[in-house]
Scaffold this active site. Structure first.
Site, mmCIF file in Angstrom:
data_model
loop_
_atom_site.group_PDB
_atom_site.id
_atom_site.type_symbol
_atom_site.label_atom_id
_atom_site.label_comp_id
_atom_site.label_asym_id
_atom_site.label_seq_id
_atom_site.Cartn_x
_atom_site.Cartn_y
_atom_site.Cartn_z
ATOM 1 C CG HIS A 55 -0.347 0.132 2.534
ATOM 2 N ND1 HIS A 55 0.469 -0.834 3.077
ATOM 3 C CD2 HIS A 55 -0.418 1.127 3.457
ATOM 4 C CE1 HIS A 55 0.871 -0.445 4.281
ATOM 5 N NE2 HIS A 55 0.357 0.747 4.535
ATOM 6 C CG HIS A 57 0.418 4.417 4.770
ATOM 7 N ND1 HIS A 57 -0.278 3.661 5.694
ATOM 8 C CD2 HIS A 57 -0.412 5.437 4.417
ATOM 9 C CE1 HIS A 57 -1.475 4.215 5.889
ATOM 10 N NE2 HIS A 57 -1.581 5.278 5.126
ATOM 11 C CG HIS A 60 4.365 0.110 3.974
ATOM 12 N ND1 HIS A 60 4.132 -1.198 4.325
ATOM 13 C CD2 HIS A 60 4.018 0.855 5.064
ATOM 14 C CE1 HIS A 60 3.654 -1.247 5.561
ATOM 15 N NE2 HIS A 60 3.578 -0.016 6.030
ATOM 16 C CG HIS A 167 4.580 -1.804 11.432
ATOM 17 N ND1 HIS A 167 5.499 -0.778 11.498
ATOM 18 C CD2 HIS A 167 3.759 -1.505 10.395
ATOM 19 C CE1 HIS A 167 5.223 0.111 10.564
ATOM 20 N NE2 HIS A 167 4.180 -0.308 9.872
HETATM 21 ZN ZN LIG Z 1 0.278 1.728 6.461
#
Ligand SMILES: [Zn+2]
Length: 257
Positions: A55, A57, A60, A167
Site C-alpha cells: 500500500h 504509505h 512502505h 511491523h
Molecule cells: Zn500503512
C-alpha cells in the site's frame, strides 16, 4: 526452497527479503527505506530482482525510487488503485503473479488504506499493515466492514500459512488481546513466548494464520465469547447484528486502549 529474511527499517518496520536457493536474486516487500536494503544486498552478495508493495504509505514506499535508481528496470508490483506513483506492474484482486518461481495470489484487502493488497499462497502471506500478529492495522481510509471482509479473505488461508506483516507491534497488540480475552490459554502462552523473544531482542515474526485464529481478537471477533469476556467494554456500533459489528467495536476499543 524459498527463504524470507527480515531487514530492519525505521524503529519497528521489517522489509521482507525473498530469496531462493538457486539464485542470487532477491525481491523485497515494502521498502520504506533504501539504505538498509542496499546494505543487506551487498552483505549477502545479492542483486535486487524486484519490489512488492502492499500500500501507498511512506514507510512502505519511500525507498523505492533509490532502489530503482540502483537497479534500473526492475519491476515494482503494487495495487492498481494506489496513489503511489512508482508502480510498474499494477495488480488487482484475484490476480496471480510469479516471483522467483513462487506463485502469489493477490488479495485486495481494503481497510487500513483503500489500495491495500496482500501477496498470498498456501505457505506465505505478506500482509503489510492489514493483519499484524495479535492485531490489525488502523482504519485510515476504509470502513470496519471493509476491513472485516479483508480479514475474512485471510482467514481462509491454510492454518499453516506463515504470515509476514510489516511491523513489530506484537507485544503491544497482545496487551490489548489479553484485555479482550484474559483467560484464553493459547493467548497467554503465546504472549509469554513473544515476551521471551523480545527480551532477547529477537523478532516475533512470522506468525501463522492458525496462530492468529487462536489469539488475535480481530481474527476472532465473530466469536460470541469475545464480547462475553469483557462485558461493558463494547460499544454498539451496529443495530442489526451485522457480522462485522464486533469487529467494529473491537477496533474502536483498540483505538482508545
Ligand atoms: Zn500503512
Amino acid at each position: 526452497m524459498v527463504q524470507v529474511k527480515a531487514i530492519k527499517a525505521f524503529s519497528d518496520n521489517y522489509i521482507w527479503c525473498l530469496t531462493t536457493d538457486n539464485s542470487n536474486q532477491a525481491w523485497v516487500v515494502d521498502p520504506g527505506q533504501a539504505q538498509p536494503v542496499l546494505a543487506y544486498l551487498a552483505e549477502h552478495e545479492l542483486t535486487l530482482g524486484g519490489i512488492l508493495i502492499t500500500h501507498h504509505h511512506y514507510d512502505h514506499t519511500d525507498g523505492v525510487a533509490a532502489l530503482v535508481g540502483a537497479y534500473p528496470n526492475i519491476s515494482v508490483y503494487g495495487p492498481a488503485n494506489s496513489p503511489f506513483k512508482g508502480i510498474t506492474h499494477s495488480l488487482t484482486d484475484g490476480q496471480s503473479i510469479s516471483v522467483l518461481n513462487i506463485n502469489f495470489t493477490i488479495l485486495a484487502t481494503p481497510g487500513h488504506t483503500l489500495d491495500h493488497i496482500c501477496y498470498t499462497n498456501d505457505e506465505l502471506a505478506f500482509t503489510g499493515d492489514t493483519l499484524f500478529s495479535g492485531g490489525c492495522g488502523r482504519l485510515f481510509e476504509g470502513t470496519p466492514k471493509e476491513m472485516w471482509e479483508s480479514f475474512n479473505k485471510l482467514r481462509e488461508l491454510p492454518a499453516s500459512c506463515s504470515v509476514y506483516c510489516t511491523h513489530e507491534y506484537t507485544q503491544a497488540n497482545l496487551a490489548f488481546a489479553k484485555a479482550v480475552e484474559p483467560r484464553n490459554p493459547e493467548l497467554l502462552a503465546y504472549s509469554k513466548k513473544v515476551n521471551e523473544l523480545r527480551s532477547n531482542n529477537q523478532i516475533s515474526l512470522p506468525t501463522s494464520i492458525g496462530q492468529e485464529l487462536k489469539i488475535n481478537p480481530f481474527m476472532r471477533s465473530d466469536l460470541p465469547t469475545i464480547t462475553e469476556l469483557v462485558p461493558g467494554k463494547f460499544i454498539s456500533v451496529t443495530k442489526n447484528n451485522e457480522p462485522w459489528g464486533n469487529f467494529a467495536s473491537l477496533r474502536q476499543f483498540k483505538d482508545n486502549f
